[in-house]
Scaffold this active site. Sequence first.
Site, PDB file in Angstrom:
ATOM      1  N   THR A   5     -10.146  -1.839 -15.124  1.00  0.00           N
ATOM      2  CA  THR A   5     -10.757  -3.180 -15.118  1.00  0.00           C
ATOM      3  C   THR A   5     -12.174  -3.203 -14.540  1.00  0.00           C
ATOM      4  O   THR A   5     -12.510  -2.421 -13.640  1.00  0.00           O
ATOM      5  CB  THR A   5      -9.883  -4.154 -14.287  1.00  0.00           C
TER       6      THR A   5
ATOM      7  N   GLU B 216     -13.163  -5.298 -12.553  1.00  0.00           N
ATOM      8  CA  GLU B 216     -13.071  -5.685 -11.130  1.00  0.00           C
ATOM      9  C   GLU B 216     -13.346  -4.492 -10.220  1.00  0.00           C
ATOM     10  O   GLU B 216     -13.721  -4.655  -9.063  1.00  0.00           O
ATOM     11  CB  GLU B 216     -11.688  -6.257 -10.820  1.00  0.00           C
TER      12      GLU B 216
ATOM     13  N   TYR C 281      -6.418  -5.957  -5.563  1.00  0.00           N
ATOM     14  CA  TYR C 281      -6.222  -5.691  -7.002  1.00  0.00           C
ATOM     15  C   TYR C 281      -7.173  -4.584  -7.466  1.00  0.00           C
ATOM     16  O   TYR C 281      -6.763  -3.597  -8.083  1.00  0.00           O
ATOM     17  CB  TYR C 281      -6.461  -6.982  -7.803  1.00  0.00           C
TER      18      TYR C 281
ATOM     19  N   LYS D 233      -6.343  -0.735  -8.747  1.00  0.00           N
ATOM     20  CA  LYS D 233      -6.727  -0.291 -10.093  1.00  0.00           C
ATOM     21  C   LYS D 233      -7.624   0.955 -10.038  1.00  0.00           C
ATOM     22  O   LYS D 233      -7.623   1.762 -10.961  1.00  0.00           O
ATOM     23  CB  LYS D 233      -7.435  -1.425 -10.837  1.00  0.00           C
TER      24      LYS D 233
HETATM   25  P1  NDP Z   1      -0.825 -10.319 -17.853  1.00  0.00           P
HETATM   26  O1  NDP Z   1      -0.789 -10.784 -16.456  1.00  0.00           O
HETATM   27  O2  NDP Z   1      -0.843 -11.323 -18.955  1.00  0.00           O
HETATM   28  O3  NDP Z   1       0.428  -9.341 -18.102  1.00  0.00           O
HETATM   29  C1  NDP Z   1       0.863  -8.440 -17.130  1.00  0.00           C
HETATM   30  C2  NDP Z   1       2.164  -7.830 -17.572  1.00  0.00           C
HETATM   31  O4  NDP Z   1       2.626  -6.907 -16.574  1.00  0.00           O
HETATM   32  C3  NDP Z   1       3.289  -8.842 -17.783  1.00  0.00           C
HETATM   33  O5  NDP Z   1       4.026  -8.469 -18.919  1.00  0.00           O
HETATM   34  C4  NDP Z   1       4.136  -8.666 -16.525  1.00  0.00           C
HETATM   35  O6  NDP Z   1       5.482  -9.024 -16.689  1.00  0.00           O
HETATM   36  C5  NDP Z   1       4.009  -7.150 -16.351  1.00  0.00           C
HETATM   37  N1  NDP Z   1       4.409  -6.689 -15.022  1.00  0.00           N
HETATM   38  C6  NDP Z   1       3.969  -7.123 -13.824  1.00  0.00           C
HETATM   39  N2  NDP Z   1       4.580  -6.456 -12.838  1.00  0.00           N
HETATM   40  C7  NDP Z   1       5.440  -5.571 -13.425  1.00  0.00           C
HETATM   41  C8  NDP Z   1       6.358  -4.621 -12.935  1.00  0.00           C
HETATM   42  N3  NDP Z   1       6.559  -4.424 -11.629  1.00  0.00           N
HETATM   43  N4  NDP Z   1       7.072  -3.880 -13.824  1.00  0.00           N
HETATM   44  C9  NDP Z   1       6.923  -4.075 -15.140  1.00  0.00           C
HETATM   45  N5  NDP Z   1       6.065  -4.989 -15.668  1.00  0.00           N
HETATM   46  C10 NDP Z   1       5.340  -5.734 -14.814  1.00  0.00           C
HETATM   47  O7  NDP Z   1      -2.082  -9.336 -17.983  1.00  0.00           O
HETATM   48  P2  NDP Z   1      -3.026  -9.045 -19.250  1.00  0.00           P
HETATM   49  O8  NDP Z   1      -2.184  -8.879 -20.442  1.00  0.00           O
HETATM   50  O9  NDP Z   1      -4.143  -9.998 -19.233  1.00  0.00           O
HETATM   51  O10 NDP Z   1      -3.647  -7.637 -18.826  1.00  0.00           O
HETATM   52  C11 NDP Z   1      -3.056  -6.404 -19.244  1.00  0.00           C
HETATM   53  C12 NDP Z   1      -3.530  -5.298 -18.329  1.00  0.00           C
HETATM   54  O11 NDP Z   1      -4.954  -5.187 -18.400  1.00  0.00           O
HETATM   55  C13 NDP Z   1      -3.222  -5.496 -16.848  1.00  0.00           C
HETATM   56  O12 NDP Z   1      -2.958  -4.228 -16.299  1.00  0.00           O
HETATM   57  C14 NDP Z   1      -4.499  -6.057 -16.279  1.00  0.00           C
HETATM   58  O13 NDP Z   1      -4.623  -5.770 -14.903  1.00  0.00           O
HETATM   59  C15 NDP Z   1      -5.530  -5.324 -17.111  1.00  0.00           C
HETATM   60  N6  NDP Z   1      -6.796  -6.007 -17.306  1.00  0.00           N
HETATM   61  C16 NDP Z   1      -6.823  -7.265 -17.812  1.00  0.00           C
HETATM   62  C17 NDP Z   1      -8.025  -7.892 -18.017  1.00  0.00           C
HETATM   63  C18 NDP Z   1      -8.090  -9.266 -18.612  1.00  0.00           C
HETATM   64  O14 NDP Z   1      -9.159  -9.861 -18.584  1.00  0.00           O
HETATM   65  N7  NDP Z   1      -7.017  -9.778 -19.188  1.00  0.00           N
HETATM   66  C19 NDP Z   1      -9.305  -7.244 -17.691  1.00  0.00           C
HETATM   67  C20 NDP Z   1      -9.147  -5.857 -17.256  1.00  0.00           C
HETATM   68  C21 NDP Z   1      -7.939  -5.272 -17.056  1.00  0.00           C
HETATM   69  P3  NDP Z   1       6.003 -10.549 -16.374  1.00  0.00           P
HETATM   70  O15 NDP Z   1       5.776 -11.310 -17.644  1.00  0.00           O
HETATM   71  O16 NDP Z   1       7.440 -10.325 -16.072  1.00  0.00           O
HETATM   72  O17 NDP Z   1       5.206 -11.050 -15.225  1.00  0.00           O
HETATM   73  P1  GDP Z   2     -10.866 -12.493 -12.539  1.00  0.00           P
HETATM   74  O1  GDP Z   2     -12.271 -12.206 -12.908  1.00  0.00           O
HETATM   75  O2  GDP Z   2      -9.906 -11.444 -13.002  1.00  0.00           O
HETATM   76  O3  GDP Z   2     -10.681 -12.800 -11.103  1.00  0.00           O
HETATM   77  O4  GDP Z   2     -10.432 -13.775 -13.427  1.00  0.00           O
HETATM   78  P2  GDP Z   2     -10.249 -15.319 -13.026  1.00  0.00           P
HETATM   79  O5  GDP Z   2     -10.223 -16.081 -14.294  1.00  0.00           O
HETATM   80  O6  GDP Z   2      -9.097 -15.494 -12.108  1.00  0.00           O
HETATM   81  O7  GDP Z   2     -11.579 -15.666 -12.213  1.00  0.00           O
HETATM   82  C1  GDP Z   2     -12.862 -15.543 -12.786  1.00  0.00           C
HETATM   83  C2  GDP Z   2     -13.869 -16.165 -11.834  1.00  0.00           C
HETATM   84  O8  GDP Z   2     -13.692 -17.577 -11.804  1.00  0.00           O
HETATM   85  C3  GDP Z   2     -13.724 -15.683 -10.393  1.00  0.00           C
HETATM   86  O9  GDP Z   2     -15.009 -15.435  -9.849  1.00  0.00           O
HETATM   87  C4  GDP Z   2     -13.100 -16.877  -9.688  1.00  0.00           C
HETATM   88  O10 GDP Z   2     -13.434 -16.987  -8.298  1.00  0.00           O
HETATM   89  C5  GDP Z   2     -13.743 -18.020 -10.469  1.00  0.00           C
HETATM   90  N1  GDP Z   2     -13.011 -19.284 -10.342  1.00  0.00           N
HETATM   91  C6  GDP Z   2     -13.560 -20.472 -10.011  1.00  0.00           C
HETATM   92  N2  GDP Z   2     -12.613 -21.407  -9.934  1.00  0.00           N
HETATM   93  C7  GDP Z   2     -11.427 -20.803 -10.205  1.00  0.00           C
HETATM   94  C8  GDP Z   2     -10.090 -21.291 -10.285  1.00  0.00           C
HETATM   95  O11 GDP Z   2      -9.789 -22.450 -10.036  1.00  0.00           O
HETATM   96  N3  GDP Z   2      -9.130 -20.387 -10.630  1.00  0.00           N
HETATM   97  C9  GDP Z   2      -9.446 -19.077 -10.911  1.00  0.00           C
HETATM   98  N4  GDP Z   2      -8.483 -18.253 -11.285  1.00  0.00           N
HETATM   99  N5  GDP Z   2     -10.704 -18.604 -10.817  1.00  0.00           N
HETATM  100  C10 GDP Z   2     -11.684 -19.461 -10.480  1.00  0.00           C
END
Ligand code: NDP
Ligand code: GDP
Length: 342
Positions: free
Chosen positions: A125, A127, A149, A153
């Site tokens: 990520t 992040e 987080y 990662k």
């Molecule tokens: P989501 O939060 O939508 O999905 C996360 C998934 O992980 C869910 O299916 C969740 O299951 C599962 N999970 C959490 N804990 C466990 C565990 N202990 N064992 C098995 N499964 C588990 O994330 P995204 O789809 O958005 O992201 C996918 C991946 O990409 C993640 O690793 C995220 O950190 C990474 N990522 C995402 C970005 C983004 O902008 N979306 C950016 C960069 C990286 P449940 O439904 O049960 O909670």
């Molecule tokens: P992130 O980049 O994975 O942390 O994705 P988020 O969507 O959670 O946050 C993106 C940015 O939006 C971060 O800088 C947060 O601090 C900012 N942000 C501002 N207001 C909010 C809020 O109400 N909820 C979340 N989730 N983020 C917020």
Amino acid sequence: MKTALITGISGQDGAYLAKFLLEKKYKIIGLDRRSSRSDSWRLNYLGINNKIILEYSDLTEISSMQRIFYKYNIDEVYNLAAQSFVASSFNTPISTCDVNALGVLRILEIIRNSKKKIKFYQASTSEMFGKVLKSSQNEITSFNPQSPYAISKIFGHYITQNYRKSYKIFACSGILFNHESPLRGEEFVTRKITVGLAKIINKEIDCLYLGNIDSKRDWGYAEDYVKAMWFMMQKKVANDYVIATNQSYSVKDFINEAVKYYGLEIFWKGKGLTQKAINKKNNKIIIKIDPKFYRPLEVNYLRGDARKAEKILKWKPKINFRKLVEIMSKADIKRHLKVENN
Ligand code: NDP
Ligand code: GDP
């Protein structure tokens, strides 16, 4: 027919990746953890729920994952499972690291001990760049993490590289910048805004409360990004790639772009914590800042440089920021009207 194991199948990326791989005729095994509210709504939304074999397991438990590897002849593993919400990682740092850091190692150990050559994709990520040390970030930019987080990662990222180099495992990481869609979790700021505005026009709430709206992100569209994961896995040699749009916008930009789809015109007043968005029509405040949504440490700015992926993977995002806001806003307006009509 290739077999792919997707961890995090119930999440945003898991659902889109499964849909994409089904189109490529893969057999999909989805690693799902048992939950009292497990309704696979994302897989249902995409109409693919009955096309996937779901296996209950958890990234914190190696034995249950091992059983899945014994049961199926897996070719490719996409490790998307994670505690993916930065804000929550400050509240649950230990379990976040157990899943996001050690969980990766558990899978790599299974692959290392397997007789079969299994390819591995790790969901890294942006992040990890944290308080950025360069104005745009690529594969060689140093990390400067700001949350449990991000730190968890970084472990996942480095252990993936380490197993690639030590044991000649095909293990790659996609350093994905924020990517969103109508399937994004509602706790993330983009969906919080598109759902919140729908509730405001439906008079379910008067005002949406947000945190640091001056924060900037490089926001792309999830369906574009899962394709890049597959491209990485089809290369002869494993490597790491930044996946991004190369553009950065603030949360406030996202709001300003979204409101027009809701028939709203707004103007802003104040600065920092006193900022508010006011509805031009009736002078009512519809967005306010609540400090509880600020994080103990913030990542203020991210902008990717995805030239390596463009050159080597021939990958480019199709959906830009404006189109992304449109897709998400329209989807939440439609969902909302559906609920209202029922
Ligand atoms: P989501 O939060 O939508 O999905 C996360 C998934 O992980 C869910 O299916 C969740 O299951 C599962 N999970 C959490 N804990 C466990 C565990 N202990 N064992 C098995 N499964 C588990 O994330 P995204 O789809 O958005 O992201 C996918 C991946 O990409 C993640 O690793 C995220 O950190 C990474 N990522 C995402 C970005 C983004 O902008 N979306 C950016 C960069 C990286 P449940 O439904 O049960 O909670
Ligand atoms: P992130 O980049 O994975 O942390 O994705 P988020 O969507 O959670 O946050 C993106 C940015 O939006 C971060 O800088 C947060 O601090 C900012 N942000 C501002 N207001 C909010 C809020 O109400 N909820 C979340 N989730 N983020 C917020």
